[in-house]
Scaffold this motif. Structure first.
Motif, PDB file in Angstrom:
ATOM      1  N   HIS A   1       0.839  -1.206   0.000  1.00 36.72           N
ATOM      2  CA  HIS A   1       0.000   0.000   0.000  1.00 36.72           C
ATOM      3  C   HIS A   1       0.871   1.252   0.000  1.00 36.72           C
ATOM      4  O   HIS A   1       1.611   1.518   0.954  1.00 36.72           O
ATOM      5  CB  HIS A   1      -0.930   0.034   1.210  1.00 36.72           C
ATOM      6  CG  HIS A   1      -1.796   1.263   1.253  1.00 36.72           C
ATOM      7  ND1 HIS A   1      -2.767   1.518   0.305  1.00 36.72           N
ATOM      8  CD2 HIS A   1      -1.817   2.322   2.116  1.00 36.72           C
ATOM      9  CE1 HIS A   1      -3.362   2.668   0.600  1.00 36.72           C
ATOM     10  NE2 HIS A   1      -2.799   3.183   1.680  1.00 36.72           N
TER      11      HIS A   1
ATOM     12  N   HIS B   1       1.020   5.509  -2.043  1.00 42.14           N
ATOM     13  CA  HIS B   1       0.411   6.507  -2.919  1.00 42.14           C
ATOM     14  C   HIS B   1       1.531   7.219  -3.687  1.00 42.14           C
ATOM     15  O   HIS B   1       2.267   8.017  -3.103  1.00 42.14           O
ATOM     16  CB  HIS B   1      -0.339   7.554  -2.106  1.00 42.14           C
ATOM     17  CG  HIS B   1      -1.480   7.029  -1.304  1.00 42.14           C
ATOM     18  ND1 HIS B   1      -2.801   7.301  -1.603  1.00 42.14           N
ATOM     19  CD2 HIS B   1      -1.506   6.259  -0.185  1.00 42.14           C
ATOM     20  CE1 HIS B   1      -3.589   6.729  -0.703  1.00 42.14           C
ATOM     21  NE2 HIS B   1      -2.823   6.086   0.171  1.00 42.14           N
ATOM     22  N   TYR B   2       1.632   6.994  -4.980  1.00 41.96           N
ATOM     23  CA  TYR B   2       2.695   7.702  -5.705  1.00 41.96           C
ATOM     24  C   TYR B   2       2.455   9.206  -5.796  1.00 41.96           C
ATOM     25  O   TYR B   2       3.421   9.991  -5.744  1.00 41.96           O
ATOM     26  CB  TYR B   2       2.940   7.043  -7.067  1.00 41.96           C
ATOM     27  CG  TYR B   2       2.455   7.730  -8.311  1.00 41.96           C
ATOM     28  CD1 TYR B   2       3.192   8.755  -8.914  1.00 41.96           C
ATOM     29  CD2 TYR B   2       1.274   7.322  -8.940  1.00 41.96           C
ATOM     30  CE1 TYR B   2       2.751   9.359 -10.085  1.00 41.96           C
ATOM     31  CE2 TYR B   2       0.834   7.910 -10.108  1.00 41.96           C
ATOM     32  CZ  TYR B   2       1.568   8.935 -10.681  1.00 41.96           C
ATOM     33  OH  TYR B   2       1.141   9.520 -11.839  1.00 41.96           O
TER      34      TYR B   2
ATOM     35  N   GLN C   1       1.572  11.153  -3.542  1.00 38.64           N
ATOM     36  CA  GLN C   1       1.884  11.790  -2.264  1.00 38.64           C
ATOM     37  C   GLN C   1       3.392  11.871  -2.001  1.00 38.64           C
ATOM     38  O   GLN C   1       3.817  12.262  -0.916  1.00 38.64           O
ATOM     39  CB  GLN C   1       1.166  11.064  -1.128  1.00 38.64           C
ATOM     40  CG  GLN C   1      -0.347  11.175  -1.217  1.00 38.64           C
ATOM     41  CD  GLN C   1      -1.086  10.460  -0.107  1.00 38.64           C
ATOM     42  OE1 GLN C   1      -0.513  10.109   0.916  1.00 38.64           O
ATOM     43  NE2 GLN C   1      -2.370  10.224  -0.311  1.00 38.64           N
TER      44      GLN C   1
ATOM     45  N   THR D   1      -3.273  16.379   1.186  1.00 40.78           N
ATOM     46  CA  THR D   1      -3.375  15.383   0.116  1.00 40.78           C
ATOM     47  C   THR D   1      -4.110  15.917  -1.102  1.00 40.78           C
ATOM     48  O   THR D   1      -3.607  15.839  -2.236  1.00 40.78           O
ATOM     49  CB  THR D   1      -4.093  14.125   0.634  1.00 40.78           C
ATOM     50  OG1 THR D   1      -3.389  13.622   1.765  1.00 40.78           O
ATOM     51  CG2 THR D   1      -4.153  13.054  -0.434  1.00 40.78           C
TER      52      THR D   1
ATOM     53  N   GLU E   1      -2.701  16.352  -4.967  1.00 41.20           N
ATOM     54  CA  GLU E   1      -3.180  15.461  -6.025  1.00 41.20           C
ATOM     55  C   GLU E   1      -3.793  16.234  -7.187  1.00 41.20           C
ATOM     56  O   GLU E   1      -3.845  15.730  -8.319  1.00 41.20           O
ATOM     57  CB  GLU E   1      -4.165  14.439  -5.447  1.00 41.20           C
ATOM     58  CG  GLU E   1      -3.484  13.439  -4.519  1.00 41.20           C
ATOM     59  CD  GLU E   1      -4.355  12.264  -4.129  1.00 41.20           C
ATOM     60  OE1 GLU E   1      -5.506  12.186  -4.608  1.00 41.20           O
ATOM     61  OE2 GLU E   1      -3.887  11.415  -3.347  1.00 41.20           O
TER      62      GLU E   1
ATOM     63  N   PHE F   1      -1.751   3.620  -5.294  1.00 38.53           N
ATOM     64  CA  PHE F   1      -2.804   4.580  -5.611  1.00 38.53           C
ATOM     65  C   PHE F   1      -2.291   5.576  -6.645  1.00 38.53           C
ATOM     66  O   PHE F   1      -1.183   6.105  -6.507  1.00 38.53           O
ATOM     67  CB  PHE F   1      -3.199   5.356  -4.357  1.00 38.53           C
ATOM     68  CG  PHE F   1      -4.451   4.880  -3.681  1.00 38.53           C
ATOM     69  CD1 PHE F   1      -5.554   5.708  -3.575  1.00 38.53           C
ATOM     70  CD2 PHE F   1      -4.517   3.609  -3.118  1.00 38.53           C
ATOM     71  CE1 PHE F   1      -6.706   5.283  -2.933  1.00 38.53           C
ATOM     72  CE2 PHE F   1      -5.657   3.176  -2.483  1.00 38.53           C
ATOM     73  CZ  PHE F   1      -6.770   4.010  -2.386  1.00 38.53           C
TER      74      PHE F   1
ATOM     75  N   THR G   1      -4.211   9.007  -8.903  1.00 35.91           N
ATOM     76  CA  THR G   1      -5.153  10.052  -8.517  1.00 35.91           C
ATOM     77  C   THR G   1      -6.442   9.823  -9.310  1.00 35.91           C
ATOM     78  O   THR G   1      -6.566   8.854 -10.068  1.00 35.91           O
ATOM     79  CB  THR G   1      -4.629  11.465  -8.833  1.00 35.91           C
ATOM     80  OG1 THR G   1      -4.585  11.643 -10.256  1.00 35.91           O
ATOM     81  CG2 THR G   1      -3.260  11.681  -8.226  1.00 35.91           C
TER      82      THR G   1
ATOM     83  N   VAL H   1      -7.983   6.581  -8.954  1.00 34.02           N
ATOM     84  CA  VAL H   1      -8.822   6.790  -7.783  1.00 34.02           C
ATOM     85  C   VAL H   1     -10.239   7.166  -8.214  1.00 34.02           C
ATOM     86  O   VAL H   1     -10.442   7.904  -9.176  1.00 34.02           O
ATOM     87  CB  VAL H   1      -8.225   7.889  -6.885  1.00 34.02           C
ATOM     88  CG1 VAL H   1      -9.201   8.308  -5.791  1.00 34.02           C
ATOM     89  CG2 VAL H   1      -6.931   7.393  -6.253  1.00 34.02           C
TER      90      VAL H   1
ATOM     91  N   THR I   1      -9.908   1.307  -7.783  1.00 35.37           N
ATOM     92  CA  THR I   1      -9.401   2.017  -6.607  1.00 35.37           C
ATOM     93  C   THR I   1     -10.356   3.099  -6.088  1.00 35.37           C
ATOM     94  O   THR I   1     -10.133   4.299  -6.305  1.00 35.37           O
ATOM     95  CB  THR I   1      -8.025   2.639  -6.936  1.00 35.37           C
ATOM     96  OG1 THR I   1      -7.180   1.650  -7.544  1.00 35.37           O
ATOM     97  CG2 THR I   1      -7.349   3.175  -5.688  1.00 35.37           C
TER      98      THR I   1
ATOM     99  N   ARG J   1     -11.290   5.525  -3.284  1.00 32.96           N
ATOM    100  CA  ARG J   1     -10.385   6.012  -2.230  1.00 32.96           C
ATOM    101  C   ARG J   1     -10.752   5.419  -0.872  1.00 32.96           C
ATOM    102  O   ARG J   1      -9.955   4.770  -0.232  1.00 32.96           O
ATOM    103  CB  ARG J   1     -10.393   7.534  -2.158  1.00 32.96           C
ATOM    104  CG  ARG J   1      -9.514   8.025  -1.035  1.00 32.96           C
ATOM    105  CD  ARG J   1      -9.231   9.503  -1.032  1.00 32.96           C
ATOM    106  NE  ARG J   1      -7.799   9.694  -0.891  1.00 32.96           N
ATOM    107  CZ  ARG J   1      -7.018  10.194  -1.809  1.00 32.96           C
ATOM    108  NH1 ARG J   1      -7.513  10.557  -2.962  1.00 32.96           N
ATOM    109  NH2 ARG J   1      -5.725  10.320  -1.601  1.00 32.96           N
TER     110      ARG J   1
ATOM    111  N   ASP K   1       2.753   3.155   2.911  1.00 33.94           N
ATOM    112  CA  ASP K   1       1.721   4.190   2.874  1.00 33.94           C
ATOM    113  C   ASP K   1       2.309   5.592   2.730  1.00 33.94           C
ATOM    114  O   ASP K   1       1.799   6.553   3.308  1.00 33.94           O
ATOM    115  CB  ASP K   1       0.817   4.122   4.103  1.00 33.94           C
ATOM    116  CG  ASP K   1      -0.456   4.952   3.933  1.00 33.94           C
ATOM    117  OD1 ASP K   1      -0.834   5.209   2.780  1.00 33.94           O
ATOM    118  OD2 ASP K   1      -1.051   5.357   4.956  1.00 33.94           O
TER     119      ASP K   1
END
Length: 445
Positions: A78, A80-81, A83, A102, A106, A137, A139, A164, A203, A205, A323
């Motif tokens: 898990h 988030h690229y 972020q 966030t 994004e 994840f 966006t 997402v 995905t 969110r 994460d």
């Protein structure tokens, strides 16, 4: 992809089973002077040096490492690229953190040029930390996922990612609709799923940012494409759980919201799962769904302590997740260290061999990819990492005090970070070398 047969000689350690199932002594293989042999992106031999060389051509190319340990590439279940650029953002818990940090970051991923810049940095960071597979994840922007997969394909990575889905309780600039989210996801699945080593994850969110209508489209996509993944968040924060139950008062629990819309299946991975009931744990196990244990972000956001023994008692699959960006490091080694501390706070032990399992083969099992990755067995894809046991002066000194393999492994996960990663191999090819850093020309557009 190389067609030459190459051998790599060092101490070799890899996980072959879950310690809870077979005991610690039967959960791993260790070769003090070992060799791994690679050809066409796959492992073709492994074992003690003398035995392997007797089976191989006399002129085989051998790379030898001193004071190094070869193990399977790490698997991040898990992350988030988008972020990457907001990691280490100060002072909020989950819901405020999303709104203040966030979502504004994004928003920038509608621009594919910016998305590509971050994707390159993201993959460089994974490589320099020894991570070879991740569940990621994107966006809400379809462009962000196309860019991600394009870069992953260049690097021959086994990656899983998705667009997402959010159609409420988020800024207008980040929302889609049930119809547009469904159509964009469908197009991305058709384009990228099972292309080379790439896989797709539908995905949403998390439940609060999707209407019942959108969650129904997620279930529809899983019916239409039964081998894709489903990736979302679950029971991370107590206020989040209260919000979910307010939004879906007809449902019995947070998990039941997802279950009602058909989102639990063998390729469903839920991040966090900190505050779960016994009934929810049983349902996760019955559907072969998995939980991503994300210790650094759980501590950073003050979300709570993950109850690994409870999940395992019910037979739930568990992998390790950084994460990023709530997690504060791309390093799975640092993540293993934080996981140990979370167990300590609950008067539980996390053995280093169990940590190795969670970070490699356990992650592969959570993703139902254990037939392809997760350890160094013959036939597996050749994703592996070379770790420097003397990466720092302190590590070198401490390793000389260690007398057992388990003690050395614990030192590695307690003191290790990106400085410990000497080389990372992706599908049999060197993708990172700490002495030469990352070969920019190799991945140039």
């Amino acid at each position: 992809m190389t067609t030459q047969r190459n051998a790599y000689r060092a101490a070799i350690l890899h996980s072959i089973a879950d310690p809870k199932d077979v005991g610690l002594d039967n959960s791993y293989q260790f070769f003090d002077d070992g060799i791994i042999v690679v050809e066409d992106g796959h492992i073709v031999d492994i074992g003690e040096t003398e035995e392997v060389l007797a089976r191989q051509p006399k002129d085989i190319s051998i790379t030898e490492y001193e004071d190094k340990l070869i193990t399977s590439g790490f698997i991040d279940t898990h992350i988030h690229y988008p972020q990457t650029g907001m990691i280490a953002s100060y002072g909020e818990q989950l819901l405020d953190w999303l709104e203040n940090y966030t979502f504004p970051e994004e928003r920038r991923f509608k621009n594919p040029v910016y998305a590509h810049k971050v994707a390159k940095l993201f993959f460089d960071e994974l490589a320099s930390n020894g991570t070879t597979t991740a569940l990621v994840f994107g966006t809400v922007h379809k462009e962000s996922v196309d860019v991600f997969f394009e870069e992953a394909q260049k690097r021959k990575l086994r990656m899983i990612a998705g667009k997402v889905l959010m159609d409420r309780n988020a800024p207008d600039y980040l929302t889609d609709t049930p119809e547009s989210g469904y159509e964009a996801s469908k197009e991305l699945i058709e384009k990228w799923h099972n292309r080379d080593r790439l896989l797709y994850a539908v995905t949403p969110r998390f439940a609060p940012t999707s209407t019942p209508e959108q969650l129904a489209t997620v279930g529809k996509l899983l019916e239409e494409y039964p081998d894709v993944y489903m990736h979302t968040h679950l029971s991370e924060n107590k206020k989040e759980i209260e919000w979910v139950l307010d939004l879906f008062p007809e449902r019995d629990s947070y998990l039941d919201v997802y279950d009602h819309y058909g989102l639990l299946h063998k390729r469903s991975v839920f991040a966090h799962g900190i505050h779960l009931s016994d009934c929810e744990c049983k349902r996760l196990a019955d559907t072969e769904s998995a939980i991503a244990f994300c210790p650094t972000s759980n501590l950073f956001l003050g979300s709570g302590l993950f109850k690994l023994p409870k999940l395992e008692e019910h037979g739930v699959r568990v992998g390790m997740g950084t994460d990023v960006g709530a997690g504060t490091s791309f390093s799975i080694l640092q993540t293993m260290s934080e996981a140990y501390k979370i167990m300590q706070l609950q008067q539980e032990k996390l053995h280093p061999l169990k940590s190795l399992f969670l970070a490699t083969l356990g992650g592969a099992r959570s993703l139902h990819l254990e037939d392809k990755i997760g350890n160094l067995e013959v036939g597996k894809e050749a994703d592996f990492v070379v770790l420097d046991l003397h990466a720092t002066q302190l590590m070198r000194f401490r390793m000389h005090q260690a007398t057992t393999l388990e003690e050395k492994l614990f030192v590695l996960m307690s003191l290790g970070d990106d400085r410990t990663v000497c080389e990372t191999f992706i599908y049999g090819e060197k993708a990172y070398d700490s002495r030469g850093q990352i070969d920019e020309k190799k991945f140039a557009s």
